[in-house]
Design a protein around this motif. Structure first.
Motif, short mmCIF file in Angstrom:
data_model
loop_
_atom_site.label_atom_id
_atom_site.label_comp_id
_atom_site.label_asym_id
_atom_site.label_seq_id
_atom_site.Cartn_x
_atom_site.Cartn_y
_atom_site.Cartn_z
N ALA A 83 0.83 -1.20 0.00
CA ALA A 83 0.00 0.00 0.00
C ALA A 83 0.86 1.26 0.00
O ALA A 83 0.55 2.24 -0.68
N SER A 84 1.96 1.22 0.74
CA SER A 84 2.86 2.37 0.80
C SER A 84 3.50 2.63 -0.54
O SER A 84 3.67 3.79 -0.96
N ASN A 85 3.88 1.56 -1.26
CA ASN A 85 4.52 1.72 -2.57
C ASN A 85 3.56 2.28 -3.61
O ASN A 85 3.98 2.87 -4.60
N SER A 86 2.25 2.09 -3.38
CA SER A 86 1.24 2.57 -4.33
C SER A 86 0.76 3.98 -4.01
O SER A 86 -0.09 4.52 -4.72
N SER A 87 1.26 4.54 -2.93
CA SER A 87 0.82 5.87 -2.52
C SER A 87 1.95 6.88 -2.60
O SER A 87 3.12 6.53 -2.69
N GLN A 88 1.59 8.14 -2.59
CA GLN A 88 2.55 9.23 -2.59
C GLN A 88 2.67 9.78 -1.17
O GLN A 88 1.74 9.72 -0.40
N GLY A 89 3.81 10.34 -0.84
CA GLY A 89 3.92 11.00 0.45
C GLY A 89 5.05 10.49 1.31
O GLY A 89 6.05 9.95 0.81
N SER A 90 4.87 10.63 2.64
CA SER A 90 5.94 10.35 3.59
C SER A 90 6.12 8.85 3.78
O SER A 90 5.40 8.02 3.21
N GLU A 91 7.07 8.50 4.64
CA GLU A 91 7.35 7.11 4.96
C GLU A 91 6.57 6.65 6.19
O GLU A 91 6.73 5.50 6.62
N ARG A 92 5.74 7.50 6.74
CA ARG A 92 4.98 7.17 7.94
C ARG A 92 3.58 6.71 7.53
O ARG A 92 2.78 7.50 7.03
N HIS A 93 3.30 5.42 7.73
CA HIS A 93 2.03 4.85 7.27
C HIS A 93 1.47 3.90 8.32
O HIS A 93 2.19 3.40 9.18
N VAL A 94 0.17 3.62 8.19
CA VAL A 94 -0.50 2.67 9.08
C VAL A 94 -1.55 1.90 8.29
O VAL A 94 -2.25 2.45 7.45
N LEU A 95 -1.62 0.59 8.55
CA LEU A 95 -2.63 -0.28 7.96
C LEU A 95 -3.47 -0.87 9.09
O LEU A 95 -2.93 -1.32 10.10
N GLN A 96 -4.79 -0.86 8.91
CA GLN A 96 -5.69 -1.39 9.94
C GLN A 96 -6.69 -2.36 9.32
O GLN A 96 -7.06 -2.25 8.14
N ARG A 97 -7.13 -3.29 10.14
CA ARG A 97 -8.16 -4.24 9.73
C ARG A 97 -9.13 -4.47 10.89
O ARG A 97 -8.70 -4.59 12.04
N ILE A 98 -10.42 -4.54 10.59
CA ILE A 98 -11.43 -4.91 11.58
C ILE A 98 -12.27 -6.03 10.96
O ILE A 98 -12.78 -5.89 9.85
N LEU A 99 -12.38 -7.14 11.69
CA LEU A 99 -12.96 -8.38 11.15
C LEU A 99 -13.90 -8.98 12.19
O LEU A 99 -13.47 -9.28 13.31
N GLY A 100 -15.17 -9.14 11.86
CA GLY A 100 -16.08 -9.70 12.85
C GLY A 100 -17.52 -9.69 12.40
O GLY A 100 -17.83 -9.68 11.21
N CYS A 101 -18.43 -9.65 13.40
CA CYS A 101 -19.86 -9.72 13.12
C CYS A 101 -20.63 -9.03 14.23
O CYS A 101 -20.11 -8.84 15.34
N LYS A 102 -21.89 -8.68 13.95
CA LYS A 102 -22.74 -8.09 14.97
C LYS A 102 -24.17 -8.58 14.77
O LYS A 102 -24.60 -8.90 13.66
N LEU A 103 -24.89 -8.61 15.87
CA LEU A 103 -26.23 -9.20 15.91
C LEU A 103 -27.17 -8.28 16.66
O LEU A 103 -26.80 -7.68 17.67
N GLU A 104 -28.41 -8.19 16.18
CA GLU A 104 -29.47 -7.51 16.91
C GLU A 104 -30.68 -8.43 16.93
O GLU A 104 -31.08 -8.98 15.90
#
Length: 365
Positions: A95-116
């Motif tokens: 993702a960093s190689n495909s973007s422009q800008g600084s060397e400071r980057h973060v990748l996040q993931r949220i994986l799950g489910c919810k019920l009502e």
């Protein structure tokens, strides 16, 4: 016969409260420059059920560590959909190689489910999510029904080309989400705390003829709650609601406020619906005002490096996103404001006869 009709009508107007549960894993990986700058581990993960962390992991410890703050029916949550730390680091690099800008980057993931669901077990909503973000912006998400990756940005489009080739991984993600839905459907959270409810007023600083009427609920768990300010048992629509915030003990607090005419007579109350209550609770305003000059605010600072990282990077999602509520909750970790009044005085032009019993709690009729 008349009394039976009245009873049936009363039951019909009471809110039918639904139960909400959620479970998810959250992963965060930082670039070396960002990790060094913030003095944080470059890889962190946690498992969360109904707003409470049940286990966590980072590259400074060996293996997942459980947290003894969560009480439930004892069933083990679904194991994490295994992707190694190196895999996450590789995705951050791509993702960093495909973007422009600084060397400071973060990748996040949220994986799950919810019920009502309703108390009788009828499911009204069952949703899964597997979403990624890069530098705080949506990147790519998995669609459970069609087993497709949906790109959310130009960088995500490049990631999608690579991930579409890995059919086996799609099946693994799909299997995890299926197991998550199966687990959350049978989940029984036995740890419920009812809210303490307070209602008070203070003179509006911008208009001395007005009062700021505030409703505060604190100490409740889980975090799902409904709260309103009422005048003569009718909900006041134009009120201000604030985000639900965590307390230091794992419970939550929330408040709402409304500006009222200091000379308007009527019965004001705070009306709360929560799973920890056997029935809705109403607390009536006693007609007194706080001495705002002596009102004390207590601020509890964040605990844990991962929570700091979450505050910095998790971006609020749009309201229609599947995990919007979950992500929004993360944003408020860290700063908890709990207002406690040290003194109160009668509001201007209010007589003792017009004041109701102080802070009385009662069942609404």
């Amino acid at each position: 016969m008349l009394s039976i009709k009245v009873l049936l009508f009363y039951c019909a107007i009471l809110p039918l409260q639904s139960e909400r549960h959620h479970f998810f894993y959250r992963f965060t990986v930082l670039s070396k420059a960002e990790s060094f700058s913030l003095n944080l581990p470059d890889f962190t993960a946690e498992a969360v059920a109904d707003d409470r962390r049940i286990k966590h992991y980072n590259n400074a410890i060996e293996g997942w560590k459980g947290v003894d703050l969560f009480e439930h029916d004892g069933s083990e949550p679904p194991p994490e959909s295994y992707d190694s730390r190196d895999w996450y680091r590789d995705q951050l690099k791509k993702a960093s190689n495909s973007s422009q800008g600084s060397e400071r980057h973060v990748l996040q993931r949220i994986l799950g489910c919810k019920l009502e669901s309703f108390p009788n077990g009828t499911v009204t909503d069952l949703t899964t999510f597997d979403e990624y973000a890069f530098d705080g912006d949506d990147l790519i998400a998995f669609k459970y029904d069609t087993m497709e990756w949906i790109d959310k940005s130009p960088v995500g489009k490049e990631i999608k080309k690579d991930w579409d080739r890995h059919v086996e991984r799609k099946h693994k993600v799909h299997s995890f989400l299926y197991n998550c839905m199966d687990w959350i459907s049978a989940f029984n959270n036995t740890n419920k705390s009812s809210p303490e409810v307070h209602i008070f007023a203070r003179k509006a600083p911008d208009d001395r003829s007005k009062l700021d009427l505030i409703c505060l609920a604190t100490g409740f768990y889980p975090g799902d709650i409904e709260m309103s300010i009422r005048l003569n048992r009718s909900t006041i629509k134009n009120h201000t609601s604030y985000a639900i915030r965590p307390n230091h003990d794992g419970s939550f607090q929330v408040r709402s406020s409304v500006k009222i005419d200091g000379h308007l007579r009527g019965s004001y109350d705070c009306f709360v619906v929560h799973g920890g209550l056997g029935e809705p609770r109403s607390v009536q305003w006693d007609g007194k005002c706080l001495n705002s000059e002596r009102t004390r605010w207590t601020v509890i600072l964040p605990v844990g490096a991962f929570l700091v990282a979450a505050v910095v990077y998790i971006k609020k999602r749009k309201p229609n996103d599947s995990s919007a509520a979950l992500v929004r909750d993360v944003c408020v970790y860290g700063a908890v404001s709990d207002q406690r009044a040290e003194s109160a005085e009668a509001c201007a032009d209010t007589t003792d006869e017009e004041l109701s019993d102080e802070g009385s709690e009662h069942t609404p009729v």
